[in-house]
Enzyme design. Structure first.
Site, PDB file in Angstrom:
ATOM      1  CG  ASP A   2      -2.125   0.802   1.069  1.00 38.44           C
ATOM      2  OD1 ASP A   2      -2.607   1.274  -0.071  1.00 38.44           O
ATOM      3  OD2 ASP A   2      -2.667   1.279   2.143  1.00 38.44           O
ATOM      4  CG  HIS A   3      -1.236   4.924   0.514  1.00 37.55           C
ATOM      5  ND1 HIS A   3      -1.433   5.922  -0.722  1.00 37.55           N
ATOM      6  CD2 HIS A   3      -2.306   4.492   0.920  1.00 37.55           C
ATOM      7  CE1 HIS A   3      -2.853   5.936  -0.481  1.00 37.55           C
ATOM      8  NE2 HIS A   3      -3.439   5.107   0.549  1.00 37.55           N
TER       9      HIS A   3
ATOM     10  CD  GLU B 200      -2.167   8.552  -3.184  1.00 38.66           C
ATOM     11  OE1 GLU B 200      -2.023   7.214  -2.812  1.00 38.66           O
ATOM     12  OE2 GLU B 200      -2.609   9.429  -2.554  1.00 38.66           O
TER      13      GLU B 200
ATOM     14  CG  HIS C 147      -5.978   7.158   3.986  1.00 34.31           C
ATOM     15  ND1 HIS C 147      -5.119   7.838   3.180  1.00 34.31           N
ATOM     16  CD2 HIS C 147      -6.482   6.009   3.102  1.00 34.31           C
ATOM     17  CE1 HIS C 147      -5.126   7.177   1.864  1.00 34.31           C
ATOM     18  NE2 HIS C 147      -5.800   5.937   2.000  1.00 34.31           N
ATOM     19  N   GLY C 148      -8.810   6.748   7.550  1.00 36.58           N
ATOM     20  CA  GLY C 148      -9.068   6.869   8.800  1.00 36.58           C
ATOM     21  C   GLY C 148     -10.760   7.030   9.244  1.00 36.58           C
TER      22      GLY C 148
ATOM     23  CB  ILE D 162     -11.257  -2.179   4.366  1.00 34.45           C
ATOM     24  CG1 ILE D 162     -12.313  -1.945   3.400  1.00 34.45           C
ATOM     25  CG2 ILE D 162     -11.439  -2.223   5.579  1.00 34.45           C
ATOM     26  CD1 ILE D 162     -13.244  -0.925   3.645  1.00 34.45           C
TER      27      ILE D 162
ATOM     28  CB  THR E 113      -9.801   2.733  10.099  1.00 39.62           C
ATOM     29  OG1 THR E 113      -8.637   3.491   9.184  1.00 39.62           O
ATOM     30  CG2 THR E 113      -9.980   3.382  11.275  1.00 39.62           C
TER      31      THR E 113
HETATM   32  P1  13P Z   1      -9.367   3.465   5.849  1.00 38.70           P
HETATM   33  O1  13P Z   1      -8.380   3.241   6.706  1.00 38.70           O
HETATM   34  O2  13P Z   1     -10.128   4.399   5.867  1.00 38.70           O
HETATM   35  O3  13P Z   1     -10.315   2.016   5.861  1.00 38.70           O
HETATM   36  O4  13P Z   1      -8.765   3.413   4.367  1.00 38.70           O
HETATM   37  C1  13P Z   1      -7.804   2.371   3.936  1.00 38.70           C
HETATM   38  C2  13P Z   1      -6.988   2.673   2.737  1.00 38.70           C
HETATM   39  O5  13P Z   1      -7.398   3.640   1.779  1.00 38.70           O
HETATM   40  C3  13P Z   1      -5.697   2.041   2.560  1.00 38.70           C
HETATM   41  O6  13P Z   1      -4.964   2.665   1.372  1.00 38.70           O
END
Ligand code: 13P
Length: 294
Positions: free
Chosen positions: A82-83, A134, A179-180, A230, A232
């Site tokens: 991820d990111h 991104e 996010h969050g 997903i 958080t």
């Molecule tokens: P959330 O933490 O809002 O679920 O987002 C997760 C996310 O986008 C991970 O890249």
């Protein structure tokens, strides 16, 4: 079943009108629990790892853990970074043979973001690995990456053109989520996803999934989103189940770690199984596996 292509999962989902859950995990309990959710619901799954977790656990350990937990599992599962703004971590993960990486270039100016995304795509594709791109920032800080402010935003035409020029496989645009946990109801942008879908056949990814209502997920899926992230929700289920179990342990003076692990795993599995139903990917594993075999 070995790690499968993230692009294939997301493209198949788009063709068939559902979204693949892409779920962040950070240890053995959470990884096992989300895989159990996919098995229980017969759903394809993307297991996602943040750069913070790569740094704390190590690429080799995460790769081995993923292989051990998916070896005898019949549902198709991809392993995704991820990111990641850090090219060094991308090098590691590409060498380890994960399914895909999200190169997060949203902290770079436009020209640098495009040039470096093109470089990452060339490197990753040479190893058979897909790249999510991104270049505009999705709001919110997650595991130390990101910003609470709009730093960069481009038109959908620009996003599609950059994807075409760089060869990126999946697109992570700003769609109104963050996010969050949401502090107030967000202004969601499913129309923006629909516009992007009309400009590119690359799968569109919805970030910041936690906290949306089932109907809101369905609106995004109807607009063409086919990978939903997903994180958080996993952390919340994990920590709340831990706190509840520790209260119980204190009350009963019974301190058995495996009971704690089981309580956490059950809560995370239930939460992700619920999201899978909302995303419409329940029961889709077999058909995806058949398509892979062809
Ligand atoms: P959330 O933490 O809002 O679920 O987002 C997760 C996310 O986008 C991970 O890249």
């Amino acid at each position: 079943m070995p790690a499968i292509s993230t692009t294939f999962l997301a493209r198949t989902a788009r063709e068939r009108g559902y979204a693949v859950p892409a779920v962040n995990v950070f240890d053995e309990i959470s990884m096992r629990a989300v895989i159990d959710a996919a098995v229980r619901t017969s759903s394809p799954l993307i297991v996602q790892i943040s750069v913070k977790t790569v740094r704390s656990s190590g690429t080799a350990f995460i790769t081995s853990l993923f292989q051990a937990l998916t070896r005898d599992v019949e549902v198709p599962i991809a392993l995704h970074l991820d990111h990641c703004p850090d090219r060094g971590v991308i090098d590691d993960v590409v060498s380890a043979g994960w399914s895909s990486v999200l190169f997060d270039a949203s902290n770079r100016d436009f020209d640098t973001a495009e040039r470096e995304t093109g470089e990452v795509v060339t490197q990753a594709h040479a190893a058979g690995i897909a790249v999510e791109s991104e270049i505009e920032n999705i709001l919110g800080v997650e595991d130390g990456v990101g910003s609470d402010h709009v730093e960069r935003a481009y038109s959908v035409e620009t996003l599609a053109a950059v994807a075409e020029r760089t060869g990126a496989d999946l697109l992570a645009p700003q769609l109104g989520t963050s996010h969050g946990l949401f502090r107030s109801r967000p202004t969601l942008l499913p129309e923006r996803a629909r516009e992007l879908v009309s400009l590119t056949d690359r799968p569109i990814v919805l970030h910041g999934g936690t906290g949306l209502e089932p109907g809101e997920f369905q609106e995004f899926i109807a607009a063409g989103v086919s990978k939903i992230n997903i994180s958080t929700a996993v952390k919340n289920s994990y920590m709340r189940a831990s706190a509840e179990h520790l209260d119980w342990a204190r009350e009963h003076d019974e301190w058995d770690p495996p009971k704690l692990f089981a309580a956490i795993a059950a809560a995370v599995t239930d939460s992700i199984a619920e999201h899978i139903i909302w995303f419409g990917s329940e029961g889709k594993a077999t058909r995806v596996a058949e398509a892979v075999a062809r």
